[in-house]
Motif scaffolding. Sequence first.
Motif, PDB file in Angstrom:
ATOM      1  N   MET A   1      13.897  57.603  78.123  1.00  0.00           N
ATOM      2  CA  MET A   1      13.306  56.228  77.399  1.00  0.00           C
ATOM      3  C   MET A   1      13.970  55.046  77.752  1.00  0.00           C
ATOM      4  O   MET A   1      15.097  54.743  77.585  1.00  0.00           O
ATOM      5  N   ASN A   2      13.102  54.394  78.501  1.00  0.00           N
ATOM      6  CA  ASN A   2      13.489  52.924  79.055  1.00  0.00           C
ATOM      7  C   ASN A   2      13.301  51.701  77.974  1.00  0.00           C
ATOM      8  O   ASN A   2      11.991  51.586  77.980  1.00  0.00           O
ATOM      9  N   GLY A   3      13.871  51.106  77.584  1.00  0.00           N
ATOM     10  CA  GLY A   3      13.513  50.079  76.648  1.00  0.00           C
ATOM     11  C   GLY A   3      13.790  50.033  75.281  1.00  0.00           C
ATOM     12  O   GLY A   3      13.228  49.522  74.481  1.00  0.00           O
ATOM     13  N   VAL A   4      14.756  51.042  74.891  1.00  0.00           N
ATOM     14  CA  VAL A   4      14.929  51.448  73.568  1.00  0.00           C
ATOM     15  C   VAL A   4      15.882  50.337  72.594  1.00  0.00           C
ATOM     16  O   VAL A   4      15.899  50.592  71.548  1.00  0.00           O
ATOM     17  N   THR A   5      16.311  49.360  73.333  1.00  0.00           N
ATOM     18  CA  THR A   5      17.159  48.493  72.694  1.00  0.00           C
ATOM     19  C   THR A   5      16.282  47.293  72.073  1.00  0.00           C
ATOM     20  O   THR A   5      16.662  46.328  71.108  1.00  0.00           O
ATOM     21  N   GLY A   6      14.899  47.444  72.437  1.00  0.00           N
ATOM     22  CA  GLY A   6      13.870  46.327  71.903  1.00  0.00           C
ATOM     23  C   GLY A   6      13.298  46.705  70.755  1.00  0.00           C
ATOM     24  O   GLY A   6      13.531  48.062  70.387  1.00  0.00           O
ATOM     25  N   ARG A   7      12.610  45.839  70.130  1.00  0.00           N
ATOM     26  CA  ARG A   7      12.169  46.102  68.617  1.00  0.00           C
ATOM     27  C   ARG A   7      11.268  47.368  68.638  1.00  0.00           C
ATOM     28  O   ARG A   7      11.250  48.247  67.747  1.00  0.00           O
ATOM     29  N   MET A   8      10.218  47.349  69.711  1.00  0.00           N
ATOM     30  CA  MET A   8       9.173  48.328  69.745  1.00  0.00           C
ATOM     31  C   MET A   8       9.749  49.776  70.179  1.00  0.00           C
ATOM     32  O   MET A   8       9.609  50.820  69.660  1.00  0.00           O
ATOM     33  N   GLY A   9      10.341  49.763  71.282  1.00  0.00           N
ATOM     34  CA  GLY A   9      10.848  50.994  71.790  1.00  0.00           C
ATOM     35  C   GLY A   9      12.091  51.528  70.718  1.00  0.00           C
ATOM     36  O   GLY A   9      11.978  52.745  70.732  1.00  0.00           O
ATOM     37  N   TYR A  10      12.798  51.072  70.097  1.00  0.00           N
ATOM     38  CA  TYR A  10      13.688  51.437  68.885  1.00  0.00           C
ATOM     39  C   TYR A  10      13.096  51.969  68.031  1.00  0.00           C
ATOM     40  O   TYR A  10      13.076  53.051  67.693  1.00  0.00           O
ATOM     41  N   ARG A  11      12.454  51.113  67.248  1.00  0.00           N
ATOM     42  CA  ARG A  11      11.806  51.584  65.907  1.00  0.00           C
ATOM     43  C   ARG A  11      10.671  52.527  65.848  1.00  0.00           C
ATOM     44  O   ARG A  11      10.726  53.492  65.234  1.00  0.00           O
ATOM     45  N   GLN A  12       9.469  52.075  66.691  1.00  0.00           N
ATOM     46  CA  GLN A  12       8.495  53.005  66.767  1.00  0.00           C
ATOM     47  C   GLN A  12       8.445  54.003  67.450  1.00  0.00           C
ATOM     48  O   GLN A  12       7.655  55.131  67.231  1.00  0.00           O
ATOM     49  N   HIS A  13       9.208  53.904  69.002  1.00  0.00           N
ATOM     50  CA  HIS A  13       9.115  55.112  69.628  1.00  0.00           C
ATOM     51  C   HIS A  13      10.345  56.230  69.601  1.00  0.00           C
ATOM     52  O   HIS A  13      10.236  57.089  69.571  1.00  0.00           O
ATOM     53  N   LEU A  14      11.493  55.291  69.416  1.00  0.00           N
ATOM     54  CA  LEU A  14      12.536  56.284  69.244  1.00  0.00           C
ATOM     55  C   LEU A  14      12.810  56.970  67.934  1.00  0.00           C
ATOM     56  O   LEU A  14      12.569  58.141  67.639  1.00  0.00           O
ATOM     57  N   VAL A  15      12.831  56.212  66.958  1.00  0.00           N
ATOM     58  CA  VAL A  15      13.125  56.392  65.555  1.00  0.00           C
ATOM     59  C   VAL A  15      11.937  57.161  64.892  1.00  0.00           C
ATOM     60  O   VAL A  15      12.145  58.309  64.390  1.00  0.00           O
ATOM     61  N   ARG A  16      10.821  56.476  64.771  1.00  0.00           N
ATOM     62  CA  ARG A  16       9.632  56.831  64.111  1.00  0.00           C
ATOM     63  C   ARG A  16       8.894  58.105  65.033  1.00  0.00           C
ATOM     64  O   ARG A  16       8.275  58.645  64.449  1.00  0.00           O
ATOM     65  N   SER A  17       9.220  58.323  66.138  1.00  0.00           N
ATOM     66  CA  SER A  17       8.302  59.071  67.059  1.00  0.00           C
ATOM     67  C   SER A  17       9.197  60.354  67.475  1.00  0.00           C
ATOM     68  O   SER A  17       9.261  61.423  67.162  1.00  0.00           O
ATOM     69  N   VAL A  18      10.244  59.910  68.626  1.00  0.00           N
ATOM     70  CA  VAL A  18      11.015  61.043  69.118  1.00  0.00           C
ATOM     71  C   VAL A  18      11.895  61.587  68.265  1.00  0.00           C
ATOM     72  O   VAL A  18      11.899  62.764  68.143  1.00  0.00           O
ATOM     73  N   LEU A  19      12.557  60.672  67.535  1.00  0.00           N
ATOM     74  CA  LEU A  19      13.582  61.342  66.724  1.00  0.00           C
ATOM     75  C   LEU A  19      13.055  62.124  65.594  1.00  0.00           C
ATOM     76  O   LEU A  19      13.382  63.156  64.771  1.00  0.00           O
ATOM     77  N   ALA A  20      11.599  61.601  64.975  1.00  0.00           N
ATOM     78  CA  ALA A  20      10.968  62.273  63.886  1.00  0.00           C
ATOM     79  C   ALA A  20      10.500  63.547  64.435  1.00  0.00           C
ATOM     80  O   ALA A  20      10.431  64.514  63.665  1.00  0.00           O
ATOM     81  N   ILE A  21      10.107  63.543  65.668  1.00  0.00           N
ATOM     82  CA  ILE A  21       9.471  64.982  66.078  1.00  0.00           C
ATOM     83  C   ILE A  21      10.921  65.954  66.222  1.00  0.00           C
ATOM     84  O   ILE A  21      10.801  67.159  65.948  1.00  0.00           O
ATOM     85  N   ARG A  22      11.802  65.500  66.580  1.00  0.00           N
ATOM     86  CA  ARG A  22      13.199  66.268  66.646  1.00  0.00           C
ATOM     87  C   ARG A  22      13.402  66.997  65.329  1.00  0.00           C
ATOM     88  O   ARG A  22      13.861  68.133  65.237  1.00  0.00           O
ATOM     89  N   GLU A  23      13.451  66.067  64.323  1.00  0.00           N
ATOM     90  CA  GLU A  23      13.617  66.280  62.878  1.00  0.00           C
ATOM     91  C   GLU A  23      12.714  67.320  62.340  1.00  0.00           C
ATOM     92  O   GLU A  23      13.127  68.520  61.669  1.00  0.00           O
ATOM     93  N   GLN A  24      11.613  67.360  62.851  1.00  0.00           N
ATOM     94  CA  GLN A  24      10.386  68.311  62.259  1.00  0.00           C
ATOM     95  C   GLN A  24      10.244  69.550  63.273  1.00  0.00           C
ATOM     96  O   GLN A  24       9.859  70.393  62.932  1.00  0.00           O
ATOM     97  N   GLY A  25      11.228  69.627  64.389  1.00  0.00           N
ATOM     98  CA  GLY A  25      11.491  70.884  65.037  1.00  0.00           C
ATOM     99  C   GLY A  25      10.544  70.953  66.176  1.00  0.00           C
ATOM    100  O   GLY A  25      10.388  72.085  66.778  1.00  0.00           O
ATOM    101  N   GLY A  26      10.243  69.939  66.720  1.00  0.00           N
ATOM    102  CA  GLY A  26       9.471  69.864  68.041  1.00  0.00           C
ATOM    103  C   GLY A  26       7.571  69.565  67.790  1.00  0.00           C
ATOM    104  O   GLY A  26       7.285  69.530  66.554  1.00  0.00           O
ATOM    105  N   VAL A  27       7.212  69.509  68.801  1.00  0.00           N
ATOM    106  CA  VAL A  27       5.655  69.370  68.948  1.00  0.00           C
ATOM    107  C   VAL A  27       5.197  70.798  68.948  1.00  0.00           C
ATOM    108  O   VAL A  27       5.754  71.677  69.925  1.00  0.00           O
TER     109      VAL A  27
END
Length: 384
Positions: A9-35
């Motif tokens: 994941m390149n660019g996670v220190t930016g606004r969109m990369g961090y909030r929408q893609h890392l926190v609200r997407s990838v980490l949320a997917i991890r918390e639900q047990g994957g895809v």
Amino acid sequence: MTQRLGVVMNGVTGRMGYRQHLVRSVLAIREQGGVELSDGSRVQLEPLLVGRNEAKLREIAQRHGLERWTTSVDDALADDDYPVYFDAQLTSVRERSILAAIAAGRHVYTEKPTAETLEGAVRLAEAATAAGVKNGVVHDKLFLPGLRKLKRLVDSGFFGEVLSVRGEFGYWVFEGDWQPAQRPSWNYRAEDGGGIVADMFCHWNYVLEQVIAPVEAVTARAVTHVPVRHDENGEAYKATADDAAYAIFELEGGIIAQLNSSWAVRVDRDELVEFQVDGTLGSAVAGLFGCRVQPRSATPRAVWNPDLPEQHRYRDDWLEVPDNEPGGFDNGFKVQWEQFVRHVVEDAPHPYDFASGARGVRLAEAGLASSAQGRRIELAELAL
């Protein structure tokens, strides 16, 4: 069964990369047990964070309990445990990094625009096809509840023959002097890939293409209403990129779409973006979440009379479209990630590829050309 899928994941220190893609997407997917896949098994994501600021990366990793991060894109791409590359960097550096990821044999998912120029966007699409890697582009607006409802209306035949689309998007972005700006300063510097045309026309292309009809021609005027802004350090700088654009899009089938996009407008709407679609059998107004309709049979008889104050409350004549979505509406960014993961792992359909991204860049480039030349621009065919 759960399998692991490593994602750079390149660019996670930016606004969109961090909030929408890392926190609200990838980490949320991890918390639900994957895809979840079609056979009932699951894919768990393992992110490897990449960025230029070591301190920020370390802090983000510690905050979320992540072990892998690096400031070296080359090292990340050399690790075969991470077959997927995601890019949320500045547009000006995106093409080079994606080409490196393709050369390393990585599947690529990226923010848009995919490149600064149409030539670059086509180059990425051709390179990905030649390498045989899966590729996808963010298309978040299609998952807004309001647009999902609007798409449902189109598919049901509610409008009859669609005649026109009118869209209003935008809000006042503070100049950064007496109030902090809500958007990063690079958005207003053309040399860094900024500009509302480059940003929003890529969105409007897939929204119109997927919900109404493909765009065939554009007439646009891009302007910089606020010439001086202040950056994150409070320093004044000259805005070299457009902060507003007024466009007429000609769609397949003779449909006309008028869309205003502005970061220099004060909001007098129910939502920050609204689309009105008018057809022979009915009309609808859709925002981020809501969608209201007025069928032909319930359309009031409006009469122009400037001599008397208007007594009729026209907004009361519209009906709210119910959600009717099994399970409700999930976060659109997360849904897109799940869609792309299924595409990579089990070859599930994913139409929003680099060719789709190139069509978005084509519209943005044509819009800027129309503004600069003061004329209507027909979109050239893309052989992709």
